[in-house]
Design an enzyme around this catalytic site. Structure first.
Site, PDB file in Angstrom:
ATOM      1  N   HIS A  58       0.225 -15.943  18.044  1.00 61.61           N
ATOM      2  CA  HIS A  58      -0.164 -15.226  19.259  1.00 61.61           C
ATOM      3  C   HIS A  58      -1.474 -15.807  19.812  1.00 61.61           C
ATOM      4  CE1 HIS A  58      -1.200 -11.292  21.425  1.00 61.61           C
ATOM      5  NE2 HIS A  58      -2.361 -11.882  21.332  1.00 61.61           N
ATOM      6  N   GLU A  59      -2.463 -15.958  18.909  1.00 62.37           N
ATOM      7  CA  GLU A  59      -3.760 -16.496  19.340  1.00 62.37           C
ATOM      8  C   GLU A  59      -3.606 -17.917  19.860  1.00 62.37           C
ATOM      9  OE1 GLU A  59      -6.381 -14.670  19.736  1.00 62.37           O
ATOM     10  OE2 GLU A  59      -5.313 -12.972  18.867  1.00 62.37           O
ATOM     11  N   HIS A  62      -2.716 -18.072  23.433  1.00 62.07           N
ATOM     12  CA  HIS A  62      -3.893 -18.041  24.316  1.00 62.07           C
ATOM     13  C   HIS A  62      -4.565 -19.414  24.338  1.00 62.07           C
ATOM     14  CE1 HIS A  62      -3.662 -13.751  24.680  1.00 62.07           C
ATOM     15  NE2 HIS A  62      -3.979 -13.503  23.430  1.00 62.07           N
ATOM     16  N   ASP A 160      -5.128  -7.693  25.561  1.00 60.13           N
ATOM     17  CA  ASP A 160      -4.709  -8.697  26.541  1.00 60.13           C
ATOM     18  C   ASP A 160      -4.286  -8.022  27.846  1.00 60.13           C
ATOM     19  OD1 ASP A 160      -5.109 -10.703  24.671  1.00 60.13           O
ATOM     20  OD2 ASP A 160      -3.089 -10.483  23.868  1.00 60.13           O
TER      21      ASP A 160
HETATM   22 ZN   LIG Z   1      -4.052 -11.660  22.512  1.00 61.14          ZN
END
Ligand SMILES: [Zn+2]
Length: 371
Positions: A58-59, A62, A160
């Site tokens: 997930h990170e 980004h 987010d």
């Molecule tokens: Zn996030």
């Protein structure tokens, strides 16, 4: 962040792990061992490690999106509450922030989709191996990935979803106003979550408190940062303050302390240049430990960060945060101390700024006369 180790580097971004995360893993293992023996302990640990692998992906959603917009991403750190990817800056364009923010939850949705596809194919087999402790692993992982996506899309900082909301608002209202709006929407969301929590899941109450506090601090920071760009540092400094000299005895300093309500006293040499700073508490401690005869020069903090009076306020604000010092000295061309910037003086300027009619506000979009 202290107490963390670098596990390795992925595509130029260091992956770090915080000690509390290791303790968390140990706790998961221990709790499972006590309730179900070694087999359950290992499968519990495996699940958490896989879960955090998804958090890491997930990170990196980004991180890779940020990279595509030229924002560098020095590291990502794993904490028990999740991962935090550090971006060097927030991109100027709202559309870019939108894409960076939404990339993380999209990764979780993609993982959940893949796992369900994969799990569906295994469906027949898993009936046969229902006794196996690992059989439910894939569906459970898919489920938590969906949860992660939904949880992160809560429209409140620092989720987010808060950034997605701000980016959407920023294209219409500008960055500062959008942050204020997004923060207050976030606080209403936090209230709603807390209210729901009262009737069901107490975990929601904790999430609500966390979201509420984070939302207000984010808005505050962004407002200060945006306003302080392009504003001379001299607009937020105090010019009336007491100073000490290094050769003074601390008992003389106490008299100065009693005369004013200042928290920190800059120490200046014969030419008016700052050589250190003495905080109220340090002064009192010095008297206790060394007696009234101690010299100010021996008990002061030698490092007082300074900025030139020709610089912008955001520089002083950055120093205040980075060095975590109580005050920044403002010096003239000859190096003499002419003012002090503290978080209070910045706060006062901010209040003044908000009280002023919109057309006369200071900020990157309009500068005070003569600046
Ligand atoms: Zn996030």
């Amino acid at each position: 962040m202290g107490w963390s180790w670098t596990l390795g580097t992925v595509a130029g971004t260091a992956v770090r792990i915080h000690i509390t995360f290791l303790l968390f893993l140990a706790w998961i293992f221990g709790a499972n061992y006590v309730s179900g023996g070694p087999q359950q302990a290992w499968s519990g640990l495996l699940f958490i490690v896989l879960l955090f692998l998804c958090v890491l992906l997930h990170e990196f959603g980004h991180i890779f999106t940020a990279r595509a917009f030229g924002v560098s991403t020095p590291d990502v750190i794993l904490l028990p509450i999740g991962g935090v990817a550090r971006l060097e800056r927030i991109p100027e364009k709202p559309s870019e922030e939108f894409l960076i923010a939404i990339a993380g939850p999209l990764v979780n949705i993609a993982i959940a989709g893949l796992l369900m596809l994969f799990g569906a194919q295994l469906g027949v087999d898993s009936l046969a191996t229902i006794e196996n402790a690992g059989a439910g692993l894939l569906p459970r992982l898919a489920e938590v990935n969906l949860f992660l996506a939904v949880f992160n899309l809560i429209p409140a900082f620092p989720m987010d979803g808060g950034r997605v909301l701000r980016a959407l608002l920023a294209s219409r209202f500008g960055y500062v106003r959008a942050t204020e709006l997004a923060a207050s929407i976030g606080q209403w969301v936090a209230f709603a979550l807390g209210f729901l929590g009262l009737f069901g899941n107490p975990l929601l109450i904790f999430i609500a408190i966390f979201v509420y506090l984070a939302a207000s601090s984010e808005a505050h920071l962004v407002a200060i940062r945006a306003i302080s760009q392009g504003v001379p540092v001299t607009t937020a400094m105090m010019t009336q303050f007491a100073t000490l000299t290094p050769d003074e005895h601390v008992d003389a300093a106490v008299e100065t302390l009693l005369r004013t309500n200042q928290g920190e006293f800059p120490v200046i040499d014969g030419l008016g240049r700052p050589v250190g700073v003495l905080a109220r508490n340090d002064l009192i401690r010095a008297i206790k430990e060394r007696g009234a005869d101690a010299r100010v020069g021996d008990v002061m903090t030698n490092d007082i960060p300074t900025v030139s009076n020709r610089r912008c306020l955001d520089e002083a604000f950055k120093l205040l945060q980075e060095k975590s010092v109580p005050a920044i000295g403002v010096v003239d061309a000859a190096g003499r101390l002419i003012g002090l910037v503290t978080s209070e003086t910045i706060g006062e300027m901010l209040m003044l700024h908000q009280a002023m009619p919109a057309g006369t506000r200071w900020g990157p979009w309009s500068r005070p006369a003569g600046a």
